[in-house]
Design a protein around this motif. Structure first.
Motif, PDB file in Angstrom:
ATOM      1  N   ASN A 186       5.262  -5.870   6.783  1.00 22.95           N
ATOM      2  CA  ASN A 186       4.193  -4.941   6.407  1.00 22.95           C
ATOM      3  C   ASN A 186       3.036  -5.015   7.396  1.00 22.95           C
ATOM      4  OD1 ASN A 186       4.205  -3.481   3.474  1.00 22.95           O
ATOM      5  ND2 ASN A 186       5.569  -5.255   3.483  1.00 22.95           N
ATOM      6  N   TYR A 187       2.655  -6.232   7.760  1.00 26.19           N
ATOM      7  CA  TYR A 187       1.545  -6.393   8.713  1.00 26.19           C
ATOM      8  C   TYR A 187       1.932  -5.907  10.115  1.00 26.19           C
ATOM      9  CZ  TYR A 187      -1.364  -8.840   5.351  1.00 26.19           C
ATOM     10  OH  TYR A 187      -2.139  -9.133   4.264  1.00 26.19           O
ATOM     11  N   LEU A 188       3.183  -6.071  10.487  1.00 25.54           N
ATOM     12  CA  LEU A 188       3.637  -5.554  11.780  1.00 25.54           C
ATOM     13  C   LEU A 188       3.521  -4.032  11.814  1.00 25.54           C
ATOM     14  CD1 LEU A 188       6.839  -7.701  12.456  1.00 25.54           C
ATOM     15  CD2 LEU A 188       4.541  -8.047  13.352  1.00 25.54           C
ATOM     16  N   ARG A 189       3.923  -3.382  10.724  1.00 28.44           N
ATOM     17  CA  ARG A 189       3.840  -1.911  10.669  1.00 28.44           C
ATOM     18  C   ARG A 189       2.385  -1.453  10.664  1.00 28.44           C
ATOM     19  NH1 ARG A 189       8.806  -0.101   8.060  1.00 28.44           N
ATOM     20  NH2 ARG A 189      10.417  -1.456   8.950  1.00 28.44           N
ATOM     21  N   LEU A 190       1.528  -2.202   9.944  1.00 35.72           N
ATOM     22  CA  LEU A 190       0.110  -1.844   9.930  1.00 35.72           C
ATOM     23  C   LEU A 190      -0.500  -1.999  11.326  1.00 35.72           C
ATOM     24  CD1 LEU A 190      -1.074  -3.493   6.576  1.00 35.72           C
ATOM     25  CD2 LEU A 190      -0.679  -1.070   7.019  1.00 35.72           C
ATOM     26  N   GLY A 191      -0.062  -3.021  12.051  1.00 34.05           N
ATOM     27  CA  GLY A 191      -0.526  -3.202  13.424  1.00 34.05           C
ATOM     28  C   GLY A 191      -0.111  -2.027  14.306  1.00 34.05           C
ATOM     29  N   ASN A 192       1.131  -1.569  14.146  1.00 31.99           N
ATOM     30  CA  ASN A 192       1.600  -0.409  14.909  1.00 31.99           C
ATOM     31  C   ASN A 192       0.804   0.845  14.546  1.00 31.99           C
ATOM     32  OD1 ASN A 192       3.540  -2.001  16.103  1.00 31.99           O
ATOM     33  ND2 ASN A 192       5.151  -1.436  14.667  1.00 31.99           N
ATOM     34  N   TYR A 193       0.493   0.965  13.241  1.00 37.94           N
ATOM     35  CA  TYR A 193      -0.268   2.113  12.743  1.00 37.94           C
ATOM     36  C   TYR A 193      -1.662   2.146  13.380  1.00 37.94           C
ATOM     37  CZ  TYR A 193      -2.276   5.294   9.205  1.00 37.94           C
ATOM     38  OH  TYR A 193      -2.883   6.341   8.562  1.00 37.94           O
ATOM     39  N   LEU A 194      -2.337   0.997  13.410  1.00 37.62           N
ATOM     40  CA  LEU A 194      -3.666   0.927  14.009  1.00 37.62           C
ATOM     41  C   LEU A 194      -3.592   1.166  15.516  1.00 37.62           C
ATOM     42  CD1 LEU A 194      -6.673   0.446  13.674  1.00 37.62           C
ATOM     43  CD2 LEU A 194      -6.261  -2.012  13.904  1.00 37.62           C
ATOM     44  N   SER A 195      -2.547   0.687  16.144  1.00 39.27           N
ATOM     45  CA  SER A 195      -2.370   0.908  17.580  1.00 39.27           C
ATOM     46  C   SER A 195      -2.269   2.397  17.890  1.00 39.27           C
ATOM     47  CB  SER A 195      -1.117   0.184  18.076  1.00 39.27           C
ATOM     48  OG  SER A 195      -0.902   0.410  19.447  1.00 39.27           O
ATOM     49  N   LEU A 196      -1.561   3.131  17.040  1.00 39.64           N
ATOM     50  CA  LEU A 196      -1.476   4.582  17.211  1.00 39.64           C
ATOM     51  C   LEU A 196      -2.846   5.234  17.066  1.00 39.64           C
ATOM     52  CD1 LEU A 196       1.794   5.556  15.264  1.00 39.64           C
ATOM     53  CD2 LEU A 196       1.371   5.827  17.710  1.00 39.64           C
ATOM     54  N   LYS A 197      -3.601   4.816  16.051  1.00 36.90           N
ATOM     55  CA  LYS A 197      -4.918   5.419  15.808  1.00 36.90           C
ATOM     56  C   LYS A 197      -5.897   5.100  16.933  1.00 36.90           C
ATOM     57  CE  LYS A 197      -5.799   6.852  11.888  1.00 36.90           C
ATOM     58  NZ  LYS A 197      -6.323   7.200  10.566  1.00 36.90           N
ATOM     59  N   SER A 217       1.758  13.504  14.643  1.00 38.27           N
ATOM     60  CA  SER A 217       3.165  13.459  14.251  1.00 38.27           C
ATOM     61  C   SER A 217       3.661  12.012  14.146  1.00 38.27           C
ATOM     62  CB  SER A 217       4.011  14.239  15.260  1.00 38.27           C
ATOM     63  OG  SER A 217       5.376  14.172  14.933  1.00 38.27           O
ATOM     64  N   GLN A 218       3.269  11.183  15.128  1.00 37.53           N
ATOM     65  CA  GLN A 218       3.674   9.773  15.107  1.00 37.53           C
ATOM     66  C   GLN A 218       3.046   9.031  13.929  1.00 37.53           C
ATOM     67  OE1 GLN A 218       3.322   7.786  19.040  1.00 37.53           O
ATOM     68  NE2 GLN A 218       3.264   9.839  19.910  1.00 37.53           N
ATOM     69  N   ILE A 219       1.806   9.365  13.605  1.00 40.45           N
ATOM     70  CA  ILE A 219       1.125   8.712  12.485  1.00 40.45           C
ATOM     71  C   ILE A 219       1.797   9.070  11.169  1.00 40.45           C
ATOM     72  CG2 ILE A 219      -1.013   8.853  11.118  1.00 40.45           C
ATOM     73  CD1 ILE A 219      -2.533   8.697  13.765  1.00 40.45           C
ATOM     74  N   ILE A 220       2.196  10.332  11.029  1.00 38.40           N
ATOM     75  CA  ILE A 220       2.906  10.740   9.807  1.00 38.40           C
ATOM     76  C   ILE A 220       4.223   9.981   9.684  1.00 38.40           C
ATOM     77  CG2 ILE A 220       4.127  12.670   8.732  1.00 38.40           C
ATOM     78  CD1 ILE A 220       1.879  14.503   9.755  1.00 38.40           C
ATOM     79  N   SER A 221       4.950   9.846  10.798  1.00 35.53           N
ATOM     80  CA  SER A 221       6.213   9.089  10.783  1.00 35.53           C
ATOM     81  C   SER A 221       5.974   7.632  10.402  1.00 35.53           C
ATOM     82  CB  SER A 221       6.888   9.155  12.158  1.00 35.53           C
ATOM     83  OG  SER A 221       7.246  10.465  12.478  1.00 35.53           O
ATOM     84  N   GLN A 222       4.882   7.065  10.929  1.00 39.50           N
ATOM     85  CA  GLN A 222       4.562   5.675  10.605  1.00 39.50           C
ATOM     86  C   GLN A 222       4.185   5.527   9.139  1.00 39.50           C
ATOM     87  OE1 GLN A 222       5.172   3.395  12.720  1.00 39.50           O
ATOM     88  NE2 GLN A 222       4.316   1.570  11.762  1.00 39.50           N
ATOM     89  N   GLN A 223       3.523   6.555   8.584  1.00 41.41           N
ATOM     90  CA  GLN A 223       3.185   6.535   7.160  1.00 41.41           C
ATOM     91  C   GLN A 223       4.450   6.462   6.312  1.00 41.41           C
ATOM     92  OE1 GLN A 223       0.605   6.223   5.324  1.00 41.41           O
ATOM     93  NE2 GLN A 223      -1.170   7.354   6.036  1.00 41.41           N
ATOM     94  N   ILE A 224       5.462   7.233   6.702  1.00 42.84           N
ATOM     95  CA  ILE A 224       6.741   7.214   5.983  1.00 42.84           C
ATOM     96  C   ILE A 224       7.350   5.817   6.040  1.00 42.84           C
ATOM     97  CG2 ILE A 224       9.099   8.144   5.940  1.00 42.84           C
ATOM     98  CD1 ILE A 224       7.910  10.695   7.265  1.00 42.84           C
ATOM     99  N   VAL A 252      -0.376  -7.906  14.149  1.00 44.10           N
ATOM    100  CA  VAL A 252       0.990  -8.265  14.547  1.00 44.10           C
ATOM    101  C   VAL A 252       1.151  -9.785  14.556  1.00 44.10           C
ATOM    102  CG1 VAL A 252       2.611  -8.257  16.489  1.00 44.10           C
ATOM    103  CG2 VAL A 252       1.410  -6.150  15.854  1.00 44.10           C
ATOM    104  N   ASN A 253       0.138 -10.488  15.038  1.00 44.44           N
ATOM    105  CA  ASN A 253       0.164 -11.948  15.058  1.00 44.44           C
ATOM    106  C   ASN A 253       0.295 -12.516  13.646  1.00 44.44           C
ATOM    107  OD1 ASN A 253      -0.190 -14.608  16.295  1.00 44.44           O
ATOM    108  ND2 ASN A 253      -2.257 -14.583  15.441  1.00 44.44           N
ATOM    109  N   ILE A 254      -0.432 -11.920  12.693  1.00 43.62           N
ATOM    110  CA  ILE A 254      -0.335 -12.337  11.288  1.00 43.62           C
ATOM    111  C   ILE A 254       1.068 -12.079  10.761  1.00 43.62           C
ATOM    112  CG2 ILE A 254      -1.119 -11.772   8.949  1.00 43.62           C
ATOM    113  CD1 ILE A 254      -3.900 -11.212  10.204  1.00 43.62           C
ATOM    114  N   GLY A 255       1.620 -10.907  11.097  1.00 42.47           N
ATOM    115  CA  GLY A 255       2.963 -10.566  10.630  1.00 42.47           C
ATOM    116  C   GLY A 255       4.017 -11.524  11.149  1.00 42.47           C
ATOM    117  N   ILE A 256       3.940 -11.858  12.431  1.00 38.08           N
ATOM    118  CA  ILE A 256       4.905 -12.792  13.030  1.00 38.08           C
ATOM    119  C   ILE A 256       4.793 -14.165  12.366  1.00 38.08           C
ATOM    120  CG2 ILE A 256       5.507 -14.027  15.146  1.00 38.08           C
ATOM    121  CD1 ILE A 256       4.708 -11.509  16.699  1.00 38.08           C
ATOM    122  N   ALA A 257       3.555 -14.604  12.105  1.00 41.11           N
ATOM    123  CA  ALA A 257       3.343 -15.912  11.472  1.00 41.11           C
ATOM    124  C   ALA A 257       3.948 -15.933  10.064  1.00 41.11           C
ATOM    125  CB  ALA A 257       1.855 -16.228  11.414  1.00 41.11           C
ATOM    126  N   LEU A 258       3.771 -14.855   9.315  1.00 41.27           N
ATOM    127  CA  LEU A 258       4.349 -14.782   7.972  1.00 41.27           C
ATOM    128  C   LEU A 258       5.873 -14.819   8.031  1.00 41.27           C
ATOM    129  CD1 LEU A 258       2.088 -12.171   6.147  1.00 41.27           C
ATOM    130  CD2 LEU A 258       2.740 -14.401   5.236  1.00 41.27           C
TER     131      LEU A 258
END
Length: 753
Positions: A174-185, A200-207, A286-292
């Motif tokens: 979940n944290y990895l995806r949130l990191g990708n989402y923020l990177s897009l924004k 378009s990429q943000i909508i795909s990431q939301q899905i 992403v660092n938090i996600g990898i640690a988890l």
């Protein structure tokens, strides 16, 4: 791309962990059997283990265990019946039809049983002609049963040893995806952003985030060890997941009018600095996600406070140089963007504190939520539910018919002697893998399957031609198997590529020197299966995505109306419980993601089936903005009593009326005169007057350089709060106009007044 980070994400992920478990469960008994010269005789043992392993989808222990037991029973039954009927050709076609219908229809009980059904049809393909089973039917069936039970035992042992492993990995994802989402924004703040592509990429990431959140909710909330145990680990994992959901909402609140921000400040370097800071913050997530995922403590990569202080100093310097009465509102918008960034930064710092394993923090966790309300209930195994779907109105029933017809055609083609097909079951297996309920998904998987198979076959042929060392080939076989299972859910073409390699190597181990036949059969069978799947999906009872549009638009419109009502009630302290608000938020995010997902699939439908595509696209975009702006508005709820300058009662009526008009349009309901009047209400705000006074002061008096990042003026808050309400109304009005452009039969004439 930071390859070291990407490698860590992959190496610690749930997909690679699961892939290694399945691969070892297959390979270890195979090595033992090969050592005693029994592998060819007992080949069905590891084969069954692999099939059962593929049905093991992430989720609560009880559901996974029950699904595995059901899969074992189904596989054994299918294998036994198919072996008994192989000598009666006139019964094989009815067998294919009955099994296809039944095992496709059990998908009505959820994705877990849909996977069991699909793999049961793969088992049917393996046993249908006795190519791999030999003459001793009972012995072959029992060997297959033993291999299935072996994986169940491994699952039980691993679940007992590592009860928190899966939950930790899924929360980390979940944290990895949130990191990708923020990177897009963050890319909206760099020079010359491609707004359409990024949206378009943000909508795909939301899905992607929505789907993962649903899977994680099921795992976390319904796993008793996580919810009920008072251990530090269980409570911290729960806290981390709840924080990820709240963080997702805050990331949605960072929605701004990026075009306007670029017009006003694009010529400065400050927006680039914001983009770089958000990139750094995404790396922390992403660092938090990898640690988890790795089950270790996370430490910050950068000093967040220092980076944030630098950003604010740049802002203050820019404000001192450029601030005028004319651009005051633009700087207020910029200041509020920084405020939201600060809020996200504070959340990231808090999450790092949680990783300190503070026992007091863990034990103080009390969500006061009824977790059962947040988990999507699985359909109960009711015969009534099963039978009620036997109708052409059911998309699953139509899919079952397509599967049955495609498998019958595939089996019929495989019987043509002039084709010289040596592995006919590959055609049936490929059809089951490719043919999906949605035409768009079938088309996409068809191409990926073809690319993956051809490239994998070429590489495998080269490996077998140039490498004769059996140890090297075995290492390659094991590596390809692990990578295949790792990519199966996320990168299908790569999964097929590695699958083809390990299948070639497996057949070479069992029957060396037969690579030319395998190469020909694999390519030919894939082409035949792909052609059959495409023709059937296009011509036999297709379900085009545009037929789902209205239903999904209705759900999204109603969810956004309920979400706004809950947010406004929570904001105005109208006895709105946090649980009710969060349920409304969850429904809005889920329905938005389903709507967006349907649009993404619709783009792949034939051009003549892309009905009202432009209008549907506009509706999806406005839905996304409405949900994001409501999320932004909800962030003010903690201090609602300090904004008397805004007429919230009128804004509530005005926005609710506009959202309600869209809901009535889509549901073809009559419009009461009152709702028209409410949508035209002019709120009696005093914010504009205050802004004019502030501009006058700025023009007449000396400007003071106040550099307090924690201080945001009351007027700035008022201006941004009113701006959010205006944005919600404007986008809701735009969406209503889109709904008016639908076909006349989709709306009431009275609603279009």
């Amino acid at each position: 791309m930071k390859y070291a980070t990407e490698l860590k994400k992959f190496a610690s992920s749930q997909s690679i962990y699961s892939a290694v478990r399945i691969s070892l469960a297959i390979v270890l008994p195979s090595v033992i059997l090969a050592h005693f010269g029994l592998l060819k005789e007992y080949f069905l043992f590891p084969l069954a283990t692999s099939f059962i392993g593929l049905t093991d989808q992430a989720g609560p222990f009880v559901r996974r265990r029950n699904a595995l037991i059901l899969a074992i029973v189904s596989f054994f039954t299918v294998a036994l019946i198919a072996s008994l009927l192989k000598s009666f050709p006139f019964l094989i076609y009815p067998e294919i039809i009955l099994f296809s219908k039944f095992f496709t229809m059990i998908g009505v009980y959820g994705q877990r049983l849909a996977a069991v059904g699909s793999l049961s049809l793969v088992v049917l393909a393996i046993f249908i002609d006795g190519h791999l089973t030999g003459s001793n039917i009972m012995k072959s069936s029992l060997i297959f049963l033993a291999g299935s039970i072996f994986y169940l035992l491994i699952f039980l042992v691993v679940s007992k040893i590592q009860p928190y492993k899966l939950a930790g990995q899924m929360i980390g994802e979940n944290y990895l995806r949130l990191g990708n989402y923020l990177s897009l924004k963050s890319k909206f703040y760099f020079k010359n952003p491609d707004f359409e592509a990024l949206n378009s990429q943000i909508i795909s990431q939301q899905i992607s985030i929505k789907n993962l959140q649903e899977e994680t909710r099921e795992t976390v909330f319904e796993t008793r060890k996580i919810v009920n145990e008072s251990t530090t680990t269980s409570r911290l994992l729960m806290l981390m997941f709840l924080d990820s959901i709240d963080l997702h909402e805050k990331l949605m609140t960072s929605e701004s009018d990026y075009r306007k921000v670029q017009e006003n400040f694009g010529s400065t370097d400050f927006l680039n600095s914001i983009g770089e800071y958000l990139q750094k913050l995404s790396e922390e997530m992403v660092n938090i996600g990898i640690a988890l995922q790795s089950n270790r403590k996370a430490r910050p990569i950068e000093n967040i406070d220092l980076m944030l202080e630098k950003i604010f100093n740049e802002y203050f310097d820019l404000r001192n140089k450029k601030l005028t009465p004319e651009n005051l509102e633009d700087f207020m918008t910029l200041r509020f963007i920084l405020n939201r960034i600060t809020s996200i930064s504070d959340d990231v710092k808090t999450i790092y504190k949680v990783f300190s394993q503070d026992e007091k923090l863990a034990k103080s966790l009390s969500t006061e939520l009824d977790f059962r309300k947040f988990v999507t209930a699985e359909e109960k195994l009711s015969v009534k539910v099963f039978l009620s779907n036997f109708s052409l109105k059911s998309s699953l029933f139509r899919h079952a018919i397509r599967i049955a017809i495609a498998l019958v055609i595939g089996y019929w083609i495989s019987s043509f002697e002039f084709l010289g097909i040596g592995h006919a079951y590959w055609i049936l297996i490929t059809i089951v893998a490719i043919l999906k309920p949605a035409y768009a998904t079938t088309k996409h998987r068809n191409l990926l399957r073809l690319y993956g198979t051809i490239s994998g076959a070429i590489i495998a042929y080269g490996l077998l031609y140039f490498i004769s060392d059996q140890i090297i080939l075995f290492v390659l076989f094991l590596t390809a198997m692990i990578l295949c299972f790792s990519f199966l859910k996320t990168k299908y073409a790569w999964a097929v590529f590695f699958m083809t390699i390990y299948v070639f190597l497996a057949f070479n181990i069992l029957n060396p020197g037969n690579v030319n036949l395998i190469f020909k059969d694999r390519i030919l069978d894939t082409v035949i299966a792909g052609a059959v799947a495409f023709v059937v999906s296009y011509f036999v009872l297709p379900v085009w995505e545009h037929t789902q549009n209205l239903k999904l638009m209705q759900k999204s419109a109603l969810s956004n109306l309920n979400y706004f009502s809950a947010a406004m009630a929570f904001f105005r302290n109208e006895n709105m419980e946090p649980e009710a608000y969060k349920l409304a938020r969850k429904a809005a995010v889920i329905d938005l993601a389903n709507l967006s997902d349907n649009f993404q699939r619709m783009i792949s439908d034939p051009k003549n089936q892309q009905k009202k595509l432009e209008h549907f696209h506009q509706f999806v975009n406005t839905s996304h903005l409405i949900t994001a702006y409501i999320a932004s508005f909800s962030q003010y709820s903690e201090a609602s009593k300090v904004y008397p300058e805004i007429d919230f009662e009128s804004w509530d009526l005005k926005i609710s009326a506009e959202l309600g008009r869209t809901d009535l349009l889509l549901n073809q309901k009559d419009l009461h005169h009152t709702i028209l009047q409410e949508s035209k209400i002019q709120p009696m705000d005093t914010v504009e007057k205050l802004l004019e006074n502030r501009k006058k002061e700025l023009a007449e008096n000396e400007f003071f350089d106040r550099r307090d990042p924690n201080r945001i003026s009351h007027l700035t808050k008022l201006k941004n709060l009113k701006e959010i309400l205006e944005l919600i109304y404007d986008v809701a009005k735009e969406q209503r106009k889109v709904a008016e452009k639908l076909e006349p039969e989709d709306q009431s004439t009275m609603v279009k007044q």
